[in-house]
Design a protein around this motif. Structure first.
Motif, mmCIF file in Angstrom:
data_model
loop_
_atom_site.group_PDB
_atom_site.id
_atom_site.type_symbol
_atom_site.label_atom_id
_atom_site.label_comp_id
_atom_site.label_asym_id
_atom_site.label_seq_id
_atom_site.Cartn_x
_atom_site.Cartn_y
_atom_site.Cartn_z
ATOM 1 N N GLY A 39 24.615 -23.363 7.521
ATOM 2 C CA GLY A 39 25.362 -24.465 6.911
ATOM 3 C C GLY A 39 26.192 -24.010 5.719
ATOM 4 N N VAL A 40 25.573 -23.334 4.763
ATOM 5 C CA VAL A 40 26.315 -22.871 3.587
ATOM 6 C C VAL A 40 27.289 -21.759 3.990
ATOM 7 C CG1 VAL A 40 26.128 -21.802 1.297
ATOM 8 C CG2 VAL A 40 24.406 -23.483 2.021
ATOM 9 N N TYR A 58 22.480 -8.530 11.811
ATOM 10 C CA TYR A 58 21.365 -8.063 10.979
ATOM 11 C C TYR A 58 20.132 -7.671 11.787
ATOM 12 C CZ TYR A 58 18.840 -12.548 11.334
ATOM 13 O OH TYR A 58 18.140 -13.642 11.794
ATOM 14 N N ARG A 59 20.099 -8.073 13.053
ATOM 15 C CA ARG A 59 18.934 -7.707 13.871
ATOM 16 C C ARG A 59 19.090 -6.302 14.471
ATOM 17 N NH1 ARG A 59 15.771 -12.507 14.834
ATOM 18 N NH2 ARG A 59 17.059 -14.364 14.666
ATOM 19 N N GLN A 74 12.560 -28.898 2.561
ATOM 20 C CA GLN A 74 11.827 -28.509 1.344
ATOM 21 C C GLN A 74 11.296 -29.727 0.596
ATOM 22 O OE1 GLN A 74 14.965 -26.164 -0.278
ATOM 23 N NE2 GLN A 74 14.676 -24.564 1.250
ATOM 24 N N SER A 105 23.468 -13.098 13.549
ATOM 25 C CA SER A 105 22.869 -12.454 14.726
ATOM 26 C C SER A 105 23.208 -13.247 15.982
ATOM 27 C CB SER A 105 21.352 -12.306 14.576
ATOM 28 O OG SER A 105 20.699 -13.495 14.953
ATOM 29 N N ALA A 144 23.741 -14.742 6.059
ATOM 30 C CA ALA A 144 23.561 -15.990 6.812
ATOM 31 C C ALA A 144 24.889 -16.723 6.993
ATOM 32 C CB ALA A 144 22.525 -16.908 6.156
ATOM 33 N N GLN A 196 16.158 -27.197 12.331
ATOM 34 C CA GLN A 196 16.523 -26.925 10.932
ATOM 35 C C GLN A 196 15.377 -26.202 10.227
ATOM 36 O OE1 GLN A 196 19.749 -28.083 9.269
ATOM 37 N NE2 GLN A 196 18.951 -26.271 8.278
ATOM 38 N N THR A 254 20.868 -18.275 -3.708
ATOM 39 C CA THR A 254 20.518 -19.699 -3.660
ATOM 40 C C THR A 254 19.029 -19.863 -3.350
ATOM 41 O OG1 THR A 254 20.935 -19.883 -1.288
ATOM 42 C CG2 THR A 254 22.808 -20.293 -2.751
ATOM 43 N N LEU A 285 22.240 -26.044 -7.222
ATOM 44 C CA LEU A 285 23.361 -26.975 -7.034
ATOM 45 C C LEU A 285 23.238 -28.196 -7.948
ATOM 46 C CD1 LEU A 285 25.902 -27.775 -5.412
ATOM 47 C CD2 LEU A 285 24.375 -28.936 -3.800
ATOM 48 N N PRO A 314 18.416 -27.640 4.731
ATOM 49 C CA PRO A 314 17.096 -27.101 4.373
ATOM 50 C C PRO A 314 16.468 -27.886 3.224
ATOM 51 C CG PRO A 314 18.659 -25.299 4.682
ATOM 52 C CD PRO A 314 19.457 -26.578 4.764
ATOM 53 N N PHE A 359 21.270 -19.564 -8.276
ATOM 54 C CA PHE A 359 22.146 -20.737 -8.275
ATOM 55 C C PHE A 359 21.335 -21.986 -7.958
ATOM 56 C CE2 PHE A 359 24.543 -23.808 -5.783
ATOM 57 C CZ PHE A 359 25.647 -24.032 -6.576
ATOM 58 N N THR A 362 27.301 -25.923 -2.322
ATOM 59 C CA THR A 362 26.651 -24.651 -2.657
ATOM 60 C C THR A 362 27.633 -23.508 -2.438
ATOM 61 O OG1 THR A 362 24.525 -25.588 -2.083
ATOM 62 C CG2 THR A 362 24.662 -23.193 -2.105
ATOM 63 N N HIS A 420 17.016 -21.038 11.711
ATOM 64 C CA HIS A 420 17.996 -20.392 12.595
ATOM 65 C C HIS A 420 18.976 -21.395 13.188
ATOM 66 C CE1 HIS A 420 16.009 -16.580 12.141
ATOM 67 N NE2 HIS A 420 14.851 -17.191 12.343
ATOM 68 N N ALA A 421 19.254 -22.452 12.443
ATOM 69 C CA ALA A 421 20.268 -23.411 12.910
ATOM 70 C C ALA A 421 21.657 -22.783 12.752
ATOM 71 C CB ALA A 421 20.171 -24.698 12.098
ATOM 72 N N ARG A 422 22.618 -23.378 13.435
ATOM 73 C CA ARG A 422 24.017 -22.954 13.301
ATOM 74 C C ARG A 422 24.776 -24.053 12.580
ATOM 75 N NH1 ARG A 422 22.501 -18.874 14.223
ATOM 76 N NH2 ARG A 422 22.576 -17.547 16.056
HETATM 77 N N1 LIG Z 1 19.652 -23.353 -4.726
HETATM 78 C C1 LIG Z 1 20.373 -24.324 -4.205
HETATM 79 O O1 LIG Z 1 20.874 -25.203 -4.916
HETATM 80 C C2 LIG Z 1 20.580 -24.362 -2.717
HETATM 81 C C3 LIG Z 1 21.532 -25.209 -2.166
HETATM 82 C C4 LIG Z 1 21.743 -25.166 -0.779
HETATM 83 C C5 LIG Z 1 21.006 -24.286 0.015
HETATM 84 N N2 LIG Z 1 20.065 -23.508 -0.569
HETATM 85 C C6 LIG Z 1 19.282 -22.568 0.242
HETATM 86 O O2 LIG Z 1 20.190 -21.626 0.800
HETATM 87 C C7 LIG Z 1 19.697 -21.178 2.049
HETATM 88 C C8 LIG Z 1 20.801 -21.301 3.093
HETATM 89 O O3 LIG Z 1 21.097 -22.685 3.301
HETATM 90 P P1 LIG Z 1 21.806 -23.124 4.660
HETATM 91 O O4 LIG Z 1 22.025 -24.579 4.574
HETATM 92 O O5 LIG Z 1 22.945 -22.228 4.954
HETATM 93 O O6 LIG Z 1 20.610 -22.807 5.693
HETATM 94 P P2 LIG Z 1 20.641 -22.798 7.277
HETATM 95 O O7 LIG Z 1 21.828 -23.545 7.781
HETATM 96 O O8 LIG Z 1 19.291 -23.209 7.728
HETATM 97 O O9 LIG Z 1 20.830 -21.240 7.637
HETATM 98 C C9 LIG Z 1 20.554 -20.860 8.922
HETATM 99 C C10 LIG Z 1 21.216 -19.529 9.217
HETATM 100 O O10 LIG Z 1 20.509 -18.457 8.545
HETATM 101 C C11 LIG Z 1 20.659 -17.328 9.372
HETATM 102 N N3 LIG Z 1 19.638 -16.308 9.064
HETATM 103 C C12 LIG Z 1 18.288 -16.456 9.113
HETATM 104 N N4 LIG Z 1 17.696 -15.304 8.720
HETATM 105 C C13 LIG Z 1 18.705 -14.424 8.432
HETATM 106 C C14 LIG Z 1 18.742 -13.087 7.957
HETATM 107 N N5 LIG Z 1 17.614 -12.396 7.701
HETATM 108 N N6 LIG Z 1 19.940 -12.510 7.733
HETATM 109 C C15 LIG Z 1 21.102 -13.182 7.975
HETATM 110 N N7 LIG Z 1 21.142 -14.454 8.431
HETATM 111 C C16 LIG Z 1 19.948 -15.068 8.652
HETATM 112 C C17 LIG Z 1 20.469 -17.862 10.767
HETATM 113 O O11 LIG Z 1 21.084 -16.989 11.672
HETATM 114 P P3 LIG Z 1 20.227 -16.447 12.954
HETATM 115 O O12 LIG Z 1 19.825 -17.677 13.714
HETATM 116 O O13 LIG Z 1 21.211 -15.600 13.671
HETATM 117 O O14 LIG Z 1 19.046 -15.723 12.395
HETATM 118 C C18 LIG Z 1 21.161 -19.222 10.683
HETATM 119 O O15 LIG Z 1 22.474 -19.211 11.189
HETATM 120 C C19 LIG Z 1 18.466 -22.037 2.358
HETATM 121 O O16 LIG Z 1 17.302 -21.298 2.027
HETATM 122 C C20 LIG Z 1 18.614 -23.219 1.426
HETATM 123 O O17 LIG Z 1 17.374 -23.777 1.069
HETATM 124 C C21 LIG Z 1 19.824 -23.536 -1.897
#
Ligand SMILES: NC(=O)c1ccc[n+]([C@@H]2O[C@H](COP(=O)([O-])OP(=O)(O)OC[C@H]3O[C@@H](n4cnc5c(N)ncnc54)[C@H](OP(=O)(O)O)[C@@H]3O)[C@@H](O)[C@H]2O)c1
Length: 306
Positions: free
Chosen positions: A154-155, A193-194, A43, A175, A150, A293, A233, A254, A39, A252, A129, A297-299
């Motif tokens: 990825g995280v 969650y849905r 961003q 979901s 989530a 991405q 995050t 990173l 993500p 948080f 993360t 809703h990526a896996r």
């Molecule tokens: N602050 C930092 O330093 C930092 C670092 C890394 C990441 N982040 C942030 O952390 C977040 C997660 O990162 P990521 O890489 O894991 O993202 P990601 O891979 O894009 O996460 C996608 C997952 O989120 C799930 N999801 C979407 N809406 C949901 C909900 N309401 N409840 C539960 N699951 C839900 C989706 O499942 P479904 O398809 O089943 O909906 C999908 O599997 C992002 O917003 C990213 O920007 C921040």
């Protein structure tokens, strides 16, 4: 060489043919074998992070990548030509969605033997993360219960495994096919969650890892035990709400500077964390993977192969 670049914030990424970069002092030239989507890339492209990570245009996307050292710049002693490495430069620098990248040696670590370049590329942002948010920020301990929102992302896929390795009971939200997938990764209980209200869970939790923000974050406070910790995050938690509930809550961000990338990669290997790659896509076909991405809703992880 081919590179995925943008010409300004919000500009659609495009494949360009550009000159190979040259390693300057303290840098290595890497032949990129794999780069992971995050993500963070979305961003950066949208300009949401321009205050923290300003970009110079044209900008080659890609913060997390792995490959082989082809040349070393003046003063580099940590690596030799032919070394397999993982790179995670400052996000303002990017450079990974390309056939070659010049990277500060200080932003690289060796790719450990059990890992492939595809796996190595997925580790920095997502794995970092998960590891630093759970272990450093939330101070998750053996025997505690953690709720990971989530879990299928990825995280989340890293976080579930790190939390299990730490001896925690793991609850996760997901979901659709993400429910079975998250369970298979080791989550003890998965809430769809849905179709279910996670806030109605009948067991209190010590830690919430909030990877969603907004209403999901707000409704998670009610699940925390007295003295519990919420780490987000995504958005800064409401400090007043945390105080009134007798919990701590923090945002948080990173930081993979210094030796932290090496610590992270060691943690992945030592805890036998499975790097889950959902799909591999040729760099030149990045567009569908980018849109997926972007959807939120990526896996697990998607890898681009130059
Ligand atoms: N602050 C930092 O330093 C930092 C670092 C890394 C990441 N982040 C942030 O952390 C977040 C997660 O990162 P990521 O890489 O894991 O993202 P990601 O891979 O894009 O996460 C996608 C997952 O989120 C799930 N999801 C979407 N809406 C949901 C909900 N309401 N409840 C539960 N699951 C839900 C989706 O499942 P479904 O398809 O089943 O909906 C999908 O599997 C992002 O917003 C990213 O920007 C921040």
């Amino acid at each position: 060489m081919k590179a995925v670049r943008i010409r300004g914030y919000g500009n659609e990424p495009a494949i360009d043919d550009i000159a190979m970069p040259e390693p300057t002092e303290g840098e290595v030239l890497m032949q990129v074998q794999a780069a992971a989507l995050n993500p963070l890339d979305i961003q950066l492209q949208a300009g949401y992070l321009s205050d923290w990570f300003p970009l110079a245009f044209p900008f080659t996307l890609g913060t997390d990548f792995a490959g082989v050292v082809k040349r070393i710049g003046y003063g580099v002693t940590a690596f030799d030509e032919g070394d397999a490495i993982i790179a995670r430069p400052n996000p303002s620098r990017g450079g990974g969605f390309a056939e070659y990248a010049s990277v500060p040696a200080a932003a690289c670590v060796r790719l450990p033997t059990p890992l492939t370049p595809d796996e190595g590329a997925c580790i920095p942002t997502a794995g970092g993360t998960a590891w630093f948010a759970l272990i450093d920020s939330a101070n998750l301990k053996t025997g505690e219960t953690v709720l990971i929102h989530a879990g299928a992302g990825g995280v989340g896929t890293f976080a579930i495994q790190f939390a299990k390795a730490a001896g925690a009971r793991v609850l996760a939200t997901a979901s659709g096919d993400g429910v079975a997938f998250t369970r298979e990764l080791g989550a003890d209980r998965v809430i769809d969650y849905r179709s279910e209200d996670f806030a109605a869970l009948d067991e209190p939790v010590d830690v919430v890892l909030d990877l969603i923000g907004g209403d999901t974050q707000a409704r998670s406070f009610g699940l925390l035990r007295q003295g519990g910790r919420l780490v987000s995050t995504v958005s800064p938690p409401d400090a007043e709400k945390a105080r009134s509930k007798g919990v701590s809550a923090s945002m948080f961000a990173l930081d993979l500077s210094g030796d932290r990338l090496a610590e992270l990669v060691n943690a992945v290997v030592e805890n036998r964390i499975r790097v889950v790659i959902d799909r591999k896509v040729a760099l030149t076909d990045f567009r569908d993977a980018w849109v997926r991405q972007q959807s939120g809703h990526a896996r697990a992880k998607t890898v681009l192969i130059p």
